[in-house]
Design a protein around this motif. Structure first.
Motif, PDB file in Angstrom:
ATOM      1  N   MET C   3       0.813  -1.206   0.000  1.00 60.88           N
ATOM      2  CA  MET C   3       0.000   0.000   0.000  1.00 60.88           C
ATOM      3  C   MET C   3       0.849   1.258   0.000  1.00 60.88           C
ATOM      4  O   MET C   3       0.663   2.170  -0.769  1.00 60.88           O
ATOM      5  N   SER C   4       1.815   1.270   0.928  1.00 63.68           N
ATOM      6  CA  SER C   4       2.584   2.480   1.095  1.00 63.68           C
ATOM      7  C   SER C   4       3.732   2.586   0.096  1.00 63.68           C
ATOM      8  O   SER C   4       4.422   3.587   0.060  1.00 63.68           O
ATOM      9  N   GLN C   7       3.238   5.466  -2.249  1.00 67.76           N
ATOM     10  CA  GLN C   7       3.370   6.717  -1.500  1.00 67.76           C
ATOM     11  C   GLN C   7       4.839   6.999  -1.191  1.00 67.76           C
ATOM     12  O   GLN C   7       5.328   8.109  -1.411  1.00 67.76           O
ATOM     13  N   LEU C  56      -1.009  11.888  -0.895  1.00 65.44           N
ATOM     14  CA  LEU C  56      -0.615  10.528  -0.511  1.00 65.44           C
ATOM     15  C   LEU C  56       0.039  10.528   0.864  1.00 65.44           C
ATOM     16  O   LEU C  56      -0.198   9.650   1.685  1.00 65.44           O
ATOM     17  N   GLY C  59      -2.053  10.300   3.764  1.00 71.37           N
ATOM     18  CA  GLY C  59      -2.662   8.997   4.029  1.00 71.37           C
ATOM     19  C   GLY C  59      -3.821   8.627   3.124  1.00 71.37           C
ATOM     20  O   GLY C  59      -4.571   7.698   3.406  1.00 71.37           O
ATOM     21  N   ALA C  60      -4.007   9.384   2.030  1.00 72.00           N
ATOM     22  CA  ALA C  60      -5.074   9.028   1.083  1.00 72.00           C
ATOM     23  C   ALA C  60      -4.789   7.633   0.535  1.00 72.00           C
ATOM     24  O   ALA C  60      -3.656   7.309   0.195  1.00 72.00           O
ATOM     25  N   ASP C  61      -5.809   6.817   0.487  1.00 70.69           N
ATOM     26  CA  ASP C  61      -5.652   5.398   0.161  1.00 70.69           C
ATOM     27  C   ASP C  61      -5.838   5.142  -1.328  1.00 70.69           C
ATOM     28  O   ASP C  61      -6.910   5.373  -1.871  1.00 70.69           O
ATOM     29  N   ILE C  62      -4.765   4.669  -1.982  1.00 70.70           N
ATOM     30  CA  ILE C  62      -4.843   4.413  -3.421  1.00 70.70           C
ATOM     31  C   ILE C  62      -5.837   3.292  -3.725  1.00 70.70           C
ATOM     32  O   ILE C  62      -6.536   3.305  -4.729  1.00 70.70           O
ATOM     33  N   ASP C  63      -5.946   2.337  -2.822  1.00 72.30           N
ATOM     34  CA  ASP C  63      -6.877   1.229  -3.052  1.00 72.30           C
ATOM     35  C   ASP C  63      -8.313   1.712  -3.089  1.00 72.30           C
ATOM     36  O   ASP C  63      -9.140   1.168  -3.810  1.00 72.30           O
ATOM     37  N   ALA C  64      -8.561   2.734  -2.265  1.00 75.47           N
ATOM     38  CA  ALA C  64      -9.914   3.289  -2.228  1.00 75.47           C
ATOM     39  C   ALA C  64      -9.952   4.576  -3.039  1.00 75.47           C
ATOM     40  O   ALA C  64     -10.664   5.507  -2.708  1.00 75.47           O
ATOM     41  N   TRP C  72      -9.227  13.363  -1.864  1.00 78.10           N
ATOM     42  CA  TRP C  72      -8.497  13.686  -3.101  1.00 78.10           C
ATOM     43  C   TRP C  72      -8.808  15.090  -3.628  1.00 78.10           C
ATOM     44  O   TRP C  72      -8.556  15.401  -4.788  1.00 78.10           O
ATOM     45  N   ARG C 128      -2.958  -0.573  -9.822  1.00 69.16           N
ATOM     46  CA  ARG C 128      -3.359   0.548  -8.960  1.00 69.16           C
ATOM     47  C   ARG C 128      -3.048   1.887  -9.616  1.00 69.16           C
ATOM     48  O   ARG C 128      -3.888   2.782  -9.678  1.00 69.16           O
TER      49      ARG C 128
END
Lengths: 121, 150, 287
Positions: C3-4, C7, C56, C59-64, C72, C128
């Motif tokens: 995830m990170s 970022q 990012l 903490g904005a979530d790329i998955d969501a 965003w 992603r």
């Protein structure tokens, strides 16, 4: 009809004001009263102010044409004044151009024309 | 209900009322004052979606013709006014349970009248709106649906 | 941590990625020196990239990933700013989409660095990134179209205004010179402007001059007559002038009746007529 229209005789000119909330019976009643009053008071002209009328549909348009017709038979030339641009546009779109009705921009204009016209006593 | 005769000059989109429309006002059309109240409500609805004066007056004039017809020839009925803030439109349905119209296409023609009118009401109302549908069944009634954008 | 990874990558290698992104723009011919300078192009890229980086990092979530969501908002704003600026300068929609799409490659190139860890899947990261960047490019495209629609609408309104002027001729006399082709929309506009002007300028006489109208069909002829009828309903007089012999012939052939409408062959005759009606005479001061 009491509140939806008014009839006033000023200097032998019958002034007619029609309000926004007039319904069909009121306007038919107005027609009756107008004919009687014009005849009784010997009015030499009629000015119908419709600036307060929100819309003129085919029914009201037809009544106005009839009022003018009655006026001219009773020798009281009839003017319609104060028609708003949007109302004029809508009426011509309805196909009602009121060819036999005299029109003026304002009450003042109508009175001036009634005064100036040689055929109008 | 299956309609006997319909004149659809400018069809409305399905469904009726549109998903984004909300009910604005219901007006029984049983007296002449109801006709006035109904058209005033339509005027307010047009103002609500931000219509210019010309647009507002066009629709109010059109519904005035239709409501009067429902009262005079249809023996009264009901008008339902919807507001669509998404498409900035006002939609009006007027129903009566009167004798109906045998030939709606003929009735839409200028100059046609079954009563004392000039016969410009229906055709005129159609020209003043953005969509107009007339459905009728003899002996059961008439339904008119109209839509105008702001 | 898959995830990170993106970022961290964008945060730590930001400078390089930005440079590579600009280089791909250059290689793909997207640096439009005719429309903006290199410094401006760099500024656009930087504005967007920094917004992405800080979003990012917060903490904005790329998955969501959802461009429309609050998380965003900064990316959305930067994207809008850059797109509007480019549209205004005349950059084509495809080039604007390309500008954002090309950000994929400097990022893809660096995915190898994360390989080797157990849970890390390059395919997953590519998917992603693709999802995010494609959505951004699509949004940029639709902004472009919106912006263009706005420009077209504005120009259309301006043109309608220019093409239907109402001229003060004298006190109580106005003229509406019509030039070019009249269609229904314009004819409607003419009617509205003219009737509005009667009220605003207290006009008693309106001259509608059609000298500049080359041809006329039934529809337009009826529009003109309806305009004349509406002018009369408001209590003003209408004179239609500048009717060419050809238009006169056409109108007769079409069976258009001009009953009740004053027509004059020339604007000059109409002006003479109008002045007479309001009680004015024109005299030659030298005679």
């Amino acid at each position: 009809m009491a509140h939806s229209a008014g009839l006033f005789l000023v200097d032998r000119i019958m002034l007619v004001t029609i309000h926004e909330d007039i319904n069909d019976s009121d306007i038919v009643e107005l027609q009756d009263q107008l004919a009687v009053k014009v005849h009784a008071k010997g009015a030499r002209g009629i000015v119908i102010d419709i600036s307060a009328l929100d819309i003129v549909d085919t029914f009201v348009g037809r009544i106005i044409a009839q009022l003018a017709g009655i006026g001219s038979i009773l020798d009281a030339p009839t003017f319609v004044v104060g028609m708003r641009p949007a109302v004029a546009m809508t009426l011509v779109e309805l196909g009602m151009t009121l060819p036999d009705v005299r029109t003026a921009r304002s009450l003042g204009h109508a009175l001036a024309q009634l005064r100036d016209s040689p055929t109008i006593g | 209900m299956p309609w006997h005769s319909c004149a659809i000059l400018q069809p409305l989109d399905d469904p009726w009322p549109p998903a984004s429309a909300v009910l604005f006002h219901r007006q029984p059309i049983l007296t002449e004052s109801d006709v006035v109240l109904g058209r005033q409500a339509v005027g307010r609805a047009m103002a609500e979606v931000g219509a210019r004066e010309v647009r507002r007056i066009r629709l109010v004039t059109a519904v005035s013709e239709i409501f009067r017809n429902a009262l005079r020839y249809g023996g009264g009925g009901e008008a339902v006014i919807f507001l669509d803030r998404v498409t900035k439109a006002v939609l009006v349905e007027c129903r009566d349970n009167g004798p109906g119209i045998e030939d709606t296409a003929l009735a839409m023609r200028d100059g046609y009248t079954s009563g004392k009118g000039l016969g410009m009401g229906l055709g005129g109302a159609q020209r003043l709106t953005d969509a107009f549908e007339l459905h009728s069944r003899p002996n059961e009634g008439t339904r008119v649906r109209m839509m105008s954008r702001a | 941590m898959p995830m990170s990874f993106i970022q961290a990558l964008i945060d730590s290698k930001g400078e390089e990625i930005l440079e590579d992104w600009l280089a791909t723009h250059h290689a793909d011919g997207l640096t439009r020196r005719d429309l903006f300078s290199d410094a401006q192009g760099r500024q656009h890229a930087k504005t967007f990239f920094l917004a992405l980086q800080s979003t990012l990092n917060r903490g904005a979530d790329i998955d969501a990933f959802n461009l429309a969501s609050d998380a965003w908002a900064d990316v959305r704003a930067a994207l809008a700013e850059v797109t509007r600026e480019r549209v205004k300068r005349g950059v084509a929609p495809a080039e604007i989409a390309g500008f954002f799409l090309l950000l994929k490659y400097p990022l893809f190139d660096r995915l190898g660095a994360g390989a080797g860890t157990e849970e890390f899947s390059v395919v997953e990261q590519v998917s992603r990134l693709t999802r995010m960047i494609d959505a951004i490019a699509v949004q940029a495209m639709s902004l472009c179209i919106e912006e263009r629609d706005r420009i077209i609408e504005r120009q259309r309104t301006e043109m309608l205004e220019i093409s239907t002027p109402v001229v003060d001729l004298w006190e109580r006399v106005i003229a509406v010179p019509l030039v070019g082709t009249l269609d229904s929309v314009r004819a409607q506009e003419v009617m509205e402007n003219t009737l509005g002007a009667i009220v605003d300028r207290e006009a008693d006489i309106v001259i509608v001059d059609i000298t500049g109208v080359p041809t006329i069909d039934t529809e337009v002829a009826h529009h003109l007559l309806r305009t004349a009828a509406a002018i009369r309903l408001m209590g003003a007089e209408c004179i239609i002038s500048g009717i060419s012999p050809r238009i006169a012939q056409t109108m007769v052939h079409l069976g258009v009746s001009t009953n009740g409408v004053t027509t004059r062959a020339s604007l000059r005759a109409a002006v003479h007529d109008a002045f007479q009606r309001v009680g004015l005479t024109v005299v030659n001061a030298k005679a």
